[in-house]
Scaffold this motif. Structure first.
Motif, PDB file in Angstrom:
ATOM      1  N   ASP A  58     -17.639  17.265 -36.455  1.00  0.00           N
ATOM      2  CA  ASP A  58     -18.452  17.373 -35.241  1.00  0.00           C
ATOM      3  C   ASP A  58     -19.944  17.397 -35.571  1.00  0.00           C
ATOM      4  O   ASP A  58     -20.743  16.716 -34.917  1.00  0.00           O
ATOM      5  CB  ASP A  58     -18.079  18.628 -34.448  1.00  0.00           C
ATOM      6  CG  ASP A  58     -16.702  18.550 -33.811  1.00  0.00           C
ATOM      7  OD1 ASP A  58     -16.132  17.432 -33.716  1.00  0.00           O
ATOM      8  OD2 ASP A  58     -16.183  19.616 -33.416  1.00  0.00           O
ATOM      9  N   LEU A  59     -20.321  18.162 -36.592  1.00  0.00           N
ATOM     10  CA  LEU A  59     -21.722  18.219 -37.023  1.00  0.00           C
ATOM     11  C   LEU A  59     -22.198  16.844 -37.467  1.00  0.00           C
ATOM     12  O   LEU A  59     -23.273  16.388 -37.060  1.00  0.00           O
ATOM     13  CB  LEU A  59     -21.879  19.231 -38.160  1.00  0.00           C
ATOM     14  CG  LEU A  59     -23.213  19.197 -38.917  1.00  0.00           C
ATOM     15  CD1 LEU A  59     -24.385  19.510 -38.001  1.00  0.00           C
ATOM     16  CD2 LEU A  59     -23.170  20.149 -40.099  1.00  0.00           C
ATOM     17  N   ALA A  60     -21.405  16.171 -38.288  1.00  0.00           N
ATOM     18  CA  ALA A  60     -21.801  14.861 -38.801  1.00  0.00           C
ATOM     19  C   ALA A  60     -21.937  13.847 -37.670  1.00  0.00           C
ATOM     20  O   ALA A  60     -22.894  13.069 -37.650  1.00  0.00           O
ATOM     21  CB  ALA A  60     -20.798  14.380 -39.843  1.00  0.00           C
ATOM     22  N   ARG A  61     -20.999  13.861 -36.743  1.00  0.00           N
ATOM     23  CA  ARG A  61     -21.050  12.879 -35.640  1.00  0.00           C
ATOM     24  C   ARG A  61     -22.244  13.119 -34.726  1.00  0.00           C
ATOM     25  O   ARG A  61     -22.924  12.172 -34.315  1.00  0.00           O
ATOM     26  CB  ARG A  61     -19.745  12.913 -34.857  1.00  0.00           C
ATOM     27  CG  ARG A  61     -18.595  12.271 -35.619  1.00  0.00           C
ATOM     28  CD  ARG A  61     -17.309  12.323 -34.841  1.00  0.00           C
ATOM     29  NE  ARG A  61     -16.236  11.655 -35.592  1.00  0.00           N
ATOM     30  CZ  ARG A  61     -14.953  11.792 -35.300  1.00  0.00           C
ATOM     31  NH1 ARG A  61     -14.567  12.548 -34.279  1.00  0.00           N
ATOM     32  NH2 ARG A  61     -14.050  11.157 -36.020  1.00  0.00           N
ATOM     33  N   GLN A  62     -22.503  14.373 -34.380  1.00  0.00           N
ATOM     34  CA  GLN A  62     -23.659  14.660 -33.526  1.00  0.00           C
ATOM     35  C   GLN A  62     -24.959  14.310 -34.247  1.00  0.00           C
ATOM     36  O   GLN A  62     -25.857  13.706 -33.673  1.00  0.00           O
ATOM     37  CB  GLN A  62     -23.677  16.134 -33.107  1.00  0.00           C
ATOM     38  CG  GLN A  62     -24.883  16.505 -32.248  1.00  0.00           C
ATOM     39  CD  GLN A  62     -24.981  15.706 -30.964  1.00  0.00           C
ATOM     40  OE1 GLN A  62     -24.046  15.682 -30.179  1.00  0.00           O
ATOM     41  NE2 GLN A  62     -26.105  15.046 -30.732  1.00  0.00           N
ATOM     42  N   SER A  63     -25.019  14.655 -35.517  1.00  0.00           N
ATOM     43  CA  SER A  63     -26.235  14.405 -36.290  1.00  0.00           C
ATOM     44  C   SER A  63     -26.480  12.919 -36.498  1.00  0.00           C
ATOM     45  O   SER A  63     -27.625  12.463 -36.452  1.00  0.00           O
ATOM     46  CB  SER A  63     -26.159  15.125 -37.636  1.00  0.00           C
ATOM     47  OG  SER A  63     -26.065  16.519 -37.440  1.00  0.00           O
ATOM     48  N   GLN A  64     -25.408  12.150 -36.708  1.00  0.00           N
ATOM     49  CA  GLN A  64     -25.615  10.710 -36.903  1.00  0.00           C
ATOM     50  C   GLN A  64     -26.159  10.079 -35.634  1.00  0.00           C
ATOM     51  O   GLN A  64     -27.000   9.184 -35.703  1.00  0.00           O
ATOM     52  CB  GLN A  64     -24.347  10.014 -37.400  1.00  0.00           C
ATOM     53  CG  GLN A  64     -23.186  10.035 -36.461  1.00  0.00           C
ATOM     54  CD  GLN A  64     -21.897   9.526 -37.070  1.00  0.00           C
ATOM     55  OE1 GLN A  64     -21.505   8.422 -36.766  1.00  0.00           O
ATOM     56  NE2 GLN A  64     -21.241  10.302 -37.894  1.00  0.00           N
ATOM     57  N   LEU A 136     -36.327  16.681 -37.667  1.00  0.00           N
ATOM     58  CA  LEU A 136     -34.929  16.373 -37.376  1.00  0.00           C
ATOM     59  C   LEU A 136     -34.074  16.558 -38.628  1.00  0.00           C
ATOM     60  O   LEU A 136     -33.017  17.196 -38.588  1.00  0.00           O
ATOM     61  CB  LEU A 136     -34.786  14.947 -36.843  1.00  0.00           C
ATOM     62  CG  LEU A 136     -33.358  14.443 -36.644  1.00  0.00           C
ATOM     63  CD1 LEU A 136     -32.609  15.285 -35.615  1.00  0.00           C
ATOM     64  CD2 LEU A 136     -33.378  12.979 -36.231  1.00  0.00           C
ATOM     65  N   LEU A 137     -34.517  16.014 -39.747  1.00  0.00           N
ATOM     66  CA  LEU A 137     -33.751  16.146 -40.987  1.00  0.00           C
ATOM     67  C   LEU A 137     -33.699  17.592 -41.470  1.00  0.00           C
ATOM     68  O   LEU A 137     -32.689  18.025 -42.030  1.00  0.00           O
ATOM     69  CB  LEU A 137     -34.313  15.232 -42.075  1.00  0.00           C
ATOM     70  CG  LEU A 137     -34.217  13.733 -41.813  1.00  0.00           C
ATOM     71  CD1 LEU A 137     -34.598  12.946 -43.069  1.00  0.00           C
ATOM     72  CD2 LEU A 137     -32.850  13.309 -41.306  1.00  0.00           C
ATOM     73  N   ILE A 138     -34.752  18.356 -41.218  1.00  0.00           N
ATOM     74  CA  ILE A 138     -34.738  19.782 -41.570  1.00  0.00           C
ATOM     75  C   ILE A 138     -33.654  20.505 -40.776  1.00  0.00           C
ATOM     76  O   ILE A 138     -32.879  21.292 -41.342  1.00  0.00           O
ATOM     77  CB  ILE A 138     -36.125  20.428 -41.332  1.00  0.00           C
ATOM     78  CG1 ILE A 138     -37.126  19.932 -42.377  1.00  0.00           C
ATOM     79  CG2 ILE A 138     -36.029  21.959 -41.343  1.00  0.00           C
ATOM     80  CD1 ILE A 138     -38.573  20.309 -42.090  1.00  0.00           C
ATOM     81  N   GLU A 143     -27.985  22.975 -40.902  1.00  0.00           N
ATOM     82  CA  GLU A 143     -26.573  23.024 -40.501  1.00  0.00           C
ATOM     83  C   GLU A 143     -25.652  22.604 -41.646  1.00  0.00           C
ATOM     84  O   GLU A 143     -24.571  23.177 -41.825  1.00  0.00           O
ATOM     85  CB  GLU A 143     -26.339  22.160 -39.266  1.00  0.00           C
ATOM     86  CG  GLU A 143     -26.999  22.702 -38.011  1.00  0.00           C
ATOM     87  CD  GLU A 143     -26.524  24.106 -37.653  1.00  0.00           C
ATOM     88  OE1 GLU A 143     -25.301  24.359 -37.704  1.00  0.00           O
ATOM     89  OE2 GLU A 143     -27.379  24.952 -37.338  1.00  0.00           O
ATOM     90  N   LEU A 144     -26.062  21.604 -42.412  1.00  0.00           N
ATOM     91  CA  LEU A 144     -25.265  21.196 -43.571  1.00  0.00           C
ATOM     92  C   LEU A 144     -25.188  22.327 -44.594  1.00  0.00           C
ATOM     93  O   LEU A 144     -24.132  22.579 -45.187  1.00  0.00           O
ATOM     94  CB  LEU A 144     -25.867  19.940 -44.218  1.00  0.00           C
ATOM     95  CG  LEU A 144     -25.766  18.642 -43.420  1.00  0.00           C
ATOM     96  CD1 LEU A 144     -26.640  17.564 -44.052  1.00  0.00           C
ATOM     97  CD2 LEU A 144     -24.324  18.182 -43.289  1.00  0.00           C
ATOM     98  N   GLU A 145     -26.308  23.023 -44.791  1.00  0.00           N
ATOM     99  CA  GLU A 145     -26.318  24.140 -45.738  1.00  0.00           C
ATOM    100  C   GLU A 145     -25.438  25.284 -45.258  1.00  0.00           C
ATOM    101  O   GLU A 145     -24.785  25.954 -46.069  1.00  0.00           O
ATOM    102  CB  GLU A 145     -27.746  24.600 -45.996  1.00  0.00           C
ATOM    103  CG  GLU A 145     -28.518  23.596 -46.834  1.00  0.00           C
ATOM    104  CD  GLU A 145     -29.964  23.961 -47.077  1.00  0.00           C
ATOM    105  OE1 GLU A 145     -30.497  24.891 -46.428  1.00  0.00           O
ATOM    106  OE2 GLU A 145     -30.596  23.298 -47.934  1.00  0.00           O
ATOM    107  N   LYS A 146     -25.385  25.498 -43.966  1.00  0.00           N
ATOM    108  CA  LYS A 146     -24.483  26.522 -43.417  1.00  0.00           C
ATOM    109  C   LYS A 146     -23.033  26.154 -43.709  1.00  0.00           C
ATOM    110  O   LYS A 146     -22.240  26.993 -44.146  1.00  0.00           O
ATOM    111  CB  LYS A 146     -24.710  26.652 -41.909  1.00  0.00           C
ATOM    112  CG  LYS A 146     -23.817  27.665 -41.241  1.00  0.00           C
ATOM    113  CD  LYS A 146     -24.112  27.730 -39.753  1.00  0.00           C
ATOM    114  CE  LYS A 146     -23.151  28.632 -39.035  1.00  0.00           C
ATOM    115  NZ  LYS A 146     -23.394  28.629 -37.573  1.00  0.00           N
TER     116      LYS A 146
END
Length: 155
Positions: A58-64, A136-138, A143-146
């Motif tokens: 879900d994180l990856a899809r929203q972020s992409q 945006l990348l920050i 979220e990736l680090e979490k």
């Protein structure tokens, strides 16, 4: 067909577009790898890891989507085609077949660590040309680090 005018100089646009495109490839492949693991997972911690993998997807899809839309906003064309992702990904692929939960946790922890490293390099590269894309990348990196922390805690 009308093109989107970039608010950035051509040089800045090129730098930012490259960083966003590379981020897009990472995020698309992260979603694919995590979903592949989700479908083929086995082991005593199946339910927890299975559900956690969906959080990563879900994180990856929203972020992409956020990254691709930012690219368009600066006048760049995002490329999320399967061939592009396959040709440009740096993410190690999982083996085929059933995957033990401990191996999946280790693999996803490693994948997230690699992606975070690349995102941090891109964040530095965007400091001058585009603080908006950098921001945006920050936020995605946070979220990736979490997620990395949560997977790492399971090892």
């Amino acid at each position: 067909m009308a093109a989107v005018k970039s608010p950035l100089s051509e040089e800045s646009k090129k730098t930012v577009a490259e960083a966003l495109q590379a981020s897009l490839v990472d995020l698309i492949d992260l979603a694919l790898v995590a979903k592949q693991a989700h479908w083929n997972l086995t082991g005593r911690n199946f339910k927890v890891v299975h559900e956690h993998l969906d959080e990563v997807v879900d994180l990856a899809r929203q972020s992409q989507d956020d990254v691709a839309e930012r690219a368009v906003a600066i006048g760049a064309n995002p490329d999320g085609r399967s061939r592009t992702v396959a040709d440009r990904t740096d993410i190690p692929q999982l083996e085929a077949g059933y995957l033990d939960d401990d191996k999946v946790v280790a693999a996803i922890t490693d994948v997230l660590s690699q992606i975070i490293g690349r995102f941090r390099e891109r964040i530095e590269a965007l400091d001058e040309p585009d603080p908006v894309s950098q921001d945006l990348l920050i936020s995605i990196t946070a979220e990736l680090e979490k997620q990395h922390w949560m997977f790492q805690a399971q090892t």
